[in-house]
Scaffold this motif. Sequence first.
Motif: not given
Length: 380
Positions: A143-148, A171-180, A182-184, A197-198
């Motif tokens: 889930p941490l690697e999924i990109i819309t 595919e994470l909430s942009p208001f979570e600190q981990d967004y930037y 862990k996000g891909r 592959k992300t």
Amino acid sequence: MKKYSHKIVLGVVFLALLSCGKGNGNNFNQLDYNLSFEFSLVIPDHPLSTNMLQAKIVDGKELLFWGDVKRFDRILVYNMEDQKWEDPIQFELEGPNGIGKLNGFYVKDQDSIFTVDSFRWNIHLMDSGKKVATYSVRSGLDPLEIITPFTTENPISGVAEHNVVYFGFPELSPFEQDYYTKGRTGALINLKNGQIKTGGGYPAQYHGHQWPGVNTISDRQTVIKNHVAHSFSLSDTVFLYDPEYRLKKKILFNSSKKRTTQNFDGQSKEELSGEKAYFEMLSKGFYSSLISDEKRGVLYRTISYSDQDPSSFSNYFDYKLTAKRDLIIYDLDKDKLLGEIAFKPGELDEIPMMFVGEKGLYLSKKRTDREEVEFYLLSW
């Protein structure tokens, strides 16, 4: 995805509001330039704007493929050589050959067209109107690697070797600190085995902070010389990856108009996506497009900004009317920042449509006296 859709809408509204500081202390080469008129066209049953444009030589003639952002079921085709419309490429929306929705496309050739349905997380390979394959961009991913795939800009960046490359938002909430942290933001599909592959995570400067305007809406990606180039809206660096998403190079690709954007740590969701955030983004400048010219080995990057004092404006609607958009040019072959161009007010659209053809970069100007758009070729 639905859980966060209203945040994405806020980001899209922010982008739509823009009609595209003090410098950062460097000396930048301001380029002399020329815009030469090339052609004009009237678009049938279609708004005079799109973010989905691609030029390609087919059977010896240069064709401009034009995504229909009104109907979402076809690609219009304009013959730049004969200056006439060809028959459109028509898709079914539902059924065995249905594409769902045309949120983006890439024409590898006329028998291999990739289309994107962002909110069903699918990329289809089409042979004209017939479906050859469907790739789920969520299949087999943590889930941490999924990109819309991006929804308001064409998310398919191109093809690098045997991979089709796309970009979007985590595919994470942009208001979570981990967004930037862990996000891909970028991904590729291996056309030989269908594996995804992300990559292209946010630069270190983003990590552990909250930023105004849910700024992923302005991230951009393009393919050049079988490499993937990724631009982040607040970073002076463009990151160059190989076809397997391994970082190969960091390019300082900055503008004299960019100032340091303040983080919004500890501020509310309303402030993160409200007028205060819009003022911060535009007053400090943000990078808003990245376009590749494969033939010339050149990358184009735009910056949207206002050089007016934001405290002089009581609302963002008035402030955004002062927005400007400049163009920065980098020569990959020479590994050199060539300079930047500040276009004269009124000579192009405030947010021009842009595409690269055989002759170079084209930019748009809508006519005010009739339903027509003109395209100009840039030289410098």
